[in-house]
Design an enzyme around this catalytic site. Sequence first.
Site, short mmCIF file in Angstrom:
data_model
loop_
_atom_site.label_atom_id
_atom_site.label_comp_id
_atom_site.label_asym_id
_atom_site.label_seq_id
_atom_site.Cartn_x
_atom_site.Cartn_y
_atom_site.Cartn_z
N GLY A 55 -62.78 34.18 -34.18
CA GLY A 55 -62.05 33.66 -35.33
C GLY A 55 -62.77 34.00 -36.63
N GLY A 56 -63.92 34.64 -36.51
CA GLY A 56 -64.70 35.04 -37.67
C GLY A 56 -64.41 36.46 -38.09
N ASP A 60 -66.51 39.08 -38.39
CA ASP A 60 -67.16 40.17 -37.66
C ASP A 60 -66.36 40.61 -36.43
OD1 ASP A 60 -69.38 40.38 -39.39
OD2 ASP A 60 -70.37 38.70 -38.40
N CYS A 101 -76.18 31.83 -24.33
CA CYS A 101 -74.73 32.07 -24.30
C CYS A 101 -74.43 33.55 -24.10
CB CYS A 101 -74.09 31.57 -25.60
SG CYS A 101 -72.32 31.83 -25.70
N CYS A 142 -73.34 25.82 -32.42
CA CYS A 142 -71.90 25.55 -32.48
C CYS A 142 -71.54 24.21 -31.87
CB CYS A 142 -71.12 26.67 -31.82
SG CYS A 142 -71.33 26.81 -30.05
#
EC number: 2.8.1.13
Lengths: 396, 358
Positions: B15-16, B18, B107, B200
């Site tokens: 959703g960013g 990059d 992650c 996050c």
Amino acid sequence: MTYLDHAATTPMRPEAVEAFTAALTGARNASSLHAGGRRARRLVEESRESLAEVLGARPSDVIFTGGGTESDNLAVKGLFWSRRAADPQRRRVLVSAVEHPAVLDTASWLAGQQGAVLEKIPVDGTGLVHPEALRAAVQADPSSVALISVMWANSEVGTIQPVAELASIAHNYGIPFHTDAVQAFGQVETSFAASAADALTISAHKIGGPVGVGALLLRRGLELEPHLHGGGQERDVRSGTLNTPGVAAFAAAARVATAELPAERLRLTDLRDDLVRRVLAEVPGAVLNGAPSGAGRLPGNAHLTFPGCEGDSLLMLLDAHGVECSTGSACSAGIARPSHVLLAMGVEEAHARGSLRFSLGHGSVAADVDALVAVIGQVVERAGRAGELAGLTSRI
Amino acid sequence: MGIVSGMKVLAAMSGGVDSAVAAARAVDAGHDVTGVHLALSRSPASDRGGSRGCCTLEDARDARRAADVLGIPFYVWDLADRFEAEVIDQFVADYAAGRTPNPCVQCNERIKFSAVLDKALALGFDAVVTGHHARLDPDGTLRRSVDLAKDQSYVLGTLRPDQLAAARFPLGDSTKAQVREEAARRGLGVADKPDSHDICFVAAGDTGAWLRDRLGPRPGPIVDSETGETLGEHDGAYAFTVGQRRGLRLGHPAPDGRPRYVLEVSPVTSTVTVGPARALDMRSLVAERIVWPHEGPVSCVAQVRAHGGVVPAVVRARGEELDVQLVEPVRGTAAGQAVVFYDGDRVLGGGRIRSLAA
């Protein structure tokens, strides 16, 4: 493109588009007193009569709303509030465990915020509510029940409930009975009078009308606390300027869907049976969920579990092949969660995750089934490989 | 970037800005691109708060909009259970054991380039594209981004060669400013979206409070390393990080009048040891869970935190571990952090810091 997701929404019928666009031109407020307003009012009232006729209801039973979700909210909250106001003991809200979220979440909200006691009536392995189960729940303390809500047909697995029998149990104790008939209307005969329900929800876009319009059929004389306050346009139960084009298109779609229903019911049943038979032949380990083909199941619904696969993988791969279907339950973020309907039916969570709903409607043809059958084998095989990584045991 | 045209690639879209531009470049390169947003939270907030930028429903919608602009299919993959088990639970366990974990490294190792990559390959994709700022040569060599301020090779430095083999980082040759400019040019609405900085899954960026909720109070003493004297009490050793100076609330000044720092966190005895800054200087470390395809001692530079400098180091493999002599000391580094080794801008390998010595 192969569209097998008619239960999500079905294309607008030409008659509905025509009625919709005709009413858009020169639109007036149906509550205005001038000639244009009277024309709009006439269209609304004729539409109301037309809908009432196909639903076995009186025109004055019909309250137009903004859709199925609003109608369900109006019925469940409105009946709860008015019943409890008349007698503070009435706090129990009885709903089936397989209701659409528009009923289930509304009832949960009443329980969390408004002092209601939510009781979910269990279903059997096919998703059916047994009248004895409802009777037992009511009999535990009849005077404390505010309302009962059981859907006419399930939106995921297509199981048709014995609505008339359930309603008569409610009436034995003087309890109002609501049914969400959003999926049933247009697919099977839905008579408000014959069902003996006190309130019934329908939605236009599931039968070939536009989105954003629905109705609550509400028996005259039944007290119901309104949600939307204002001009009181709809029997003082629902305020807001009437959606004349939407209402006109809704009625047009309902007329056509009802006229075609007897033939369509048989045609879609055959097409659906063909789909299930051929998918099971391609994927022998797959399982049909819900009631067997026949009077107990919506004609257009096929809901299948593919053990060892994740539903979102299956959906993505089918989408890539131009086949559009659904996992049956999507949340706002598009995440496929295991269906509460399947879990209530006793399906284990891993299996529940590996399920797809194929739903047929007007315009569905044999070529749609052919397109699905041509790719389902390879899709399941590939999704099964991804499923093994996720720790799902393949039983295919 | 080493992508052969016409592959089936999966673009992980947070959703960013990059990941949106990375997906766009994969489309331009002639690939069959499918966008996927990873739902990592079991109960996602409906909209963004603070500087978080990947895990809310609003972020999922931003990713969906970007995919629509690019004209690619888009799906949401629910990895909340895996993320909870492999990242969040591990994060809590690390702090409870006195380590300072880097959840982004975890992650990448366990979710993005494991669960997601494996699923993508099984479903018939050839590669996974992400918006990480790092370069990946055709021979599999990972290198720093040309934008050193945004370089993310550190959080990718412990990926195995087989993980990198199916990864693609189209942004490594661009600066962040160029990426934002390109996003605006392409009509991607996320062009001006702020960078995400915090962890996050920790709301409001308050790791101490978040850990207290999970672990409950575990009071113990704060002890002076030189005198052995108990200087104060704390509610839970996990809330302290080696090198920390603030929030110690010590009653009286140190003998030398200089500030004191957390030197050691011992969850077993619930003891926090504090001392002077010079006692934070570490000249050697041992790394575990390593990726190190080299033999003999290797002279290189080591990086021990996501945003920090490098120090010259000599690395020797010893079984499943690395012995690392630091030519210059590093200060305030804790066990649990990743260490990544570089030759110039080239990543040589890395691991997790098991222990440090002065």
